[in-house]
Design a protein around this motif. Structure first.
Motif, PDB file in Angstrom:
ATOM      1  N   ALA A 120       0.838  -1.208   0.000  1.00 14.98           N
ATOM      2  CA  ALA A 120       0.000   0.000   0.000  1.00 14.98           C
ATOM      3  C   ALA A 120       0.867   1.250   0.000  1.00 14.98           C
ATOM      4  CB  ALA A 120      -0.925  -0.001   1.219  1.00 14.98           C
ATOM      5  N   ARG A 123       2.084   1.826  -3.501  1.00 12.84           N
ATOM      6  CA  ARG A 123       1.048   2.425  -4.350  1.00 12.84           C
ATOM      7  C   ARG A 123       0.857   3.906  -4.023  1.00 12.84           C
ATOM      8  NH1 ARG A 123       1.183   1.014  -8.677  1.00 12.84           N
ATOM      9  NH2 ARG A 123       3.257   0.530  -7.883  1.00 12.84           N
ATOM     10  N   TYR A 124       0.954   4.237  -2.738  1.00  7.55           N
ATOM     11  CA  TYR A 124       0.812   5.637  -2.327  1.00  7.55           C
ATOM     12  C   TYR A 124       1.917   6.503  -2.946  1.00  7.55           C
ATOM     13  CZ  TYR A 124       1.460   9.740   0.630  1.00  7.55           C
ATOM     14  OH  TYR A 124       1.669  11.020   1.067  1.00  7.55           O
ATOM     15  N   SER A 218      -3.807   5.231   3.662  1.00  8.43           N
ATOM     16  CA  SER A 218      -3.076   5.387   2.400  1.00  8.43           C
ATOM     17  C   SER A 218      -4.044   5.430   1.221  1.00  8.43           C
ATOM     18  CB  SER A 218      -2.062   4.254   2.226  1.00  8.43           C
ATOM     19  OG  SER A 218      -2.701   3.027   1.958  1.00  8.43           O
ATOM     20  N   TYR A 219      -5.103   4.626   1.270  1.00  4.67           N
ATOM     21  CA  TYR A 219      -6.064   4.620   0.174  1.00  4.67           C
ATOM     22  C   TYR A 219      -6.911   5.890   0.141  1.00  4.67           C
ATOM     23  CZ  TYR A 219      -5.272   0.161  -2.064  1.00  4.67           C
ATOM     24  OH  TYR A 219      -4.719  -0.853  -2.816  1.00  4.67           O
ATOM     25  N   ILE A 222      -4.629   8.182  -1.576  1.00  5.10           N
ATOM     26  CA  ILE A 222      -4.537   7.797  -2.984  1.00  5.10           C
ATOM     27  C   ILE A 222      -5.771   8.256  -3.754  1.00  5.10           C
ATOM     28  CG2 ILE A 222      -4.641   5.792  -4.530  1.00  5.10           C
ATOM     29  CD1 ILE A 222      -2.743   4.359  -2.571  1.00  5.10           C
ATOM     30  N   LEU A 223      -6.949   8.002  -3.187  1.00  2.00           N
ATOM     31  CA  LEU A 223      -8.194   8.397  -3.860  1.00  2.00           C
ATOM     32  C   LEU A 223      -8.284   9.914  -4.016  1.00  2.00           C
ATOM     33  CD1 LEU A 223     -10.742   5.935  -2.205  1.00  2.00           C
ATOM     34  CD2 LEU A 223      -9.899   5.890  -4.565  1.00  2.00           C
ATOM     35  N   LEU A 239      -6.255   4.134 -10.784  1.00  2.00           N
ATOM     36  CA  LEU A 239      -7.022   3.208  -9.946  1.00  2.00           C
ATOM     37  C   LEU A 239      -6.741   1.757 -10.322  1.00  2.00           C
ATOM     38  CD1 LEU A 239     -10.495   5.018  -9.734  1.00  2.00           C
ATOM     39  CD2 LEU A 239      -8.833   4.712  -7.888  1.00  2.00           C
ATOM     40  N   CYS A 242      -4.027  -0.046  -8.518  1.00  2.54           N
ATOM     41  CA  CYS A 242      -4.307  -0.406  -7.118  1.00  2.54           C
ATOM     42  C   CYS A 242      -5.299  -1.552  -6.990  1.00  2.54           C
ATOM     43  CB  CYS A 242      -4.862   0.794  -6.351  1.00  2.54           C
ATOM     44  SG  CYS A 242      -3.784   2.217  -6.289  1.00  2.54           S
ATOM     45  N   SER A 243      -5.960  -1.920  -8.081  1.00  2.09           N
ATOM     46  CA  SER A 243      -7.078  -2.859  -7.983  1.00  2.09           C
ATOM     47  C   SER A 243      -6.648  -4.234  -7.487  1.00  2.09           C
ATOM     48  CB  SER A 243      -7.771  -2.977  -9.341  1.00  2.09           C
ATOM     49  OG  SER A 243      -6.853  -3.404 -10.337  1.00  2.09           O
ATOM     50  N   ALA A 246      -5.984  -4.077  -3.779  1.00  2.00           N
ATOM     51  CA  ALA A 246      -7.241  -3.918  -3.051  1.00  2.00           C
ATOM     52  C   ALA A 246      -7.977  -5.253  -2.951  1.00  2.00           C
ATOM     53  CB  ALA A 246      -8.114  -2.879  -3.730  1.00  2.00           C
TER      54      ALA A 246
END
Length: 312
Positions: A120, A123-124, A218-219, A222-223, A239, A242-243, A246
């Protein structure tokens, strides 16, 4: 079957399996064995693909390789003994083997949570600070993060076997479970276990609980960064990166939290709780390589190439 009980410090425990479903153990073993085989093959191929494909030597996939190795060890620690129970009624397990199994399962699931937090974080950085991604997540930083996760799990879970070994089990040595689990053994003790239970809760919060909170944070960041992008295509592409993570996170944490809360606070039928606990143990190792294999072209193509290769 009757088990004589003569000591508060047993040399062996009896693993019942799934209480109430003993007559169906042979049938239940079929999906369990299939999931185990798929887990070994999937994670083994995933490790080979990441090792042999230079384009996958990136932080996300290096953390994924750590996760795959942990999945392999967890599956091999638990499933062979479960299948021996289901197939041959081999329910006896020596206390040292029981405590070793307990330590490895809990320690490695804690490490899995840490690796997901590291993914995570990757990804961030990739989405919120892409220009510095390679500068922040160097090979040395990745190694240090992986080592920190391993040390955290070993240090926090290390006391569990020693604490449980000192408890007097004057009630019974029968464990109503398919494998040796911390709370299952604590409930067999005939002394006050408040301190041990509190330590177990502290470890869970400091590992899985804290990891989950940080992943959610973190999400959120990210969002926020994704929806500030100017074009719809850019948002969808960001997105999409990250899928897979997730999906893996949901597969791991959903049964984990259900098992945790039902074991301590809920009133769930024993066979339901133990089935969920086994789903938590068996399902993520099978699904992780499938999720990344399907959604990552580099992994999928390389895996198909390995599977299609003819022996010389």
């Amino acid at each position: 079957m009757v088990f004589n009980w003569t000591t508060s410090h047993p040399s062996t425990f009896i693993l019942v399996g799934i209480p109430g479903l003993e007559d169906f153990h042979l049938w239940i073993s079929i999906p369990f064995c299939s999931i185990y085989v798929l887990s070994i093959l999937g994670n083994g191929i995933l490790l080979v693909v990441i090792k042999t494909e230079p384009s996958l030597h990136e932080p996300m996939y290096l953390f994924l390789a750590m996760l795959a190795f942990a999945d392999l060890v967890i599956s091999t620690t638990a499933v062979p003994k479960i299948l021996c129970n289901f197939w041959f009624r081999d329910q006896t397990i020596h206390i040292n083997a029981c405590l070793a199994q307990l330590f490895l399962i809990h320690c490695l699931t804690t490490m899995e949570s840490g690796f997901m937090l590291a993914m995570a974080f990757d990804r961030y950085i990739a989405i919120c600070n892409p220009l510095r991604h390679s500068a922040i997540l160097t090979n040395q930083a990745i190694s240090m993060m992986g080592l920190s996760v391993v040390i955290r799990g070993a240090v926090l879970l290390g006391p569990h076997p020693f604490l449980l070994q000192q408890l007097p089990y004057c009630k019974t040595n029968i464990i109503s479970h398919t494998y040796c689990e911390f709370m299952a053994l604590v409930k067999l003790a005939c002394v006050d276990t408040t301190v041990i239970r509190a330590y177990g809760l502290f470890v869970i919060f400091l590992t899985g609980g804290l990891d989950f909170i940080l992943i959610i944070l973190s999400y959120i960041l990210i969002l926020r960064a994704v929806f500030s992008l100017p074009s719809k295509e850019a948002r969808i592409k960001s997105l999409g990166t990250c899928s897979s993570h997730a999906c893996v996170m949901l597969v791991f944490y959903t049964p984990a939290f259900f098992s945790f809360f039902s074991h301590r606070f809920g009133h769930v039928d024993p066979h339901i709780h133990i089935l969920i606990a086994n789903v938590y143990l068996l399902f993520p190792p099978m699904m992780n390589p499938i999720i990344y294999g399907v959604r990552t072209p580099g992994i999928r193509q390389r895996a198909l190439h390995i599977l299609a290769r003819k022996p010389v």
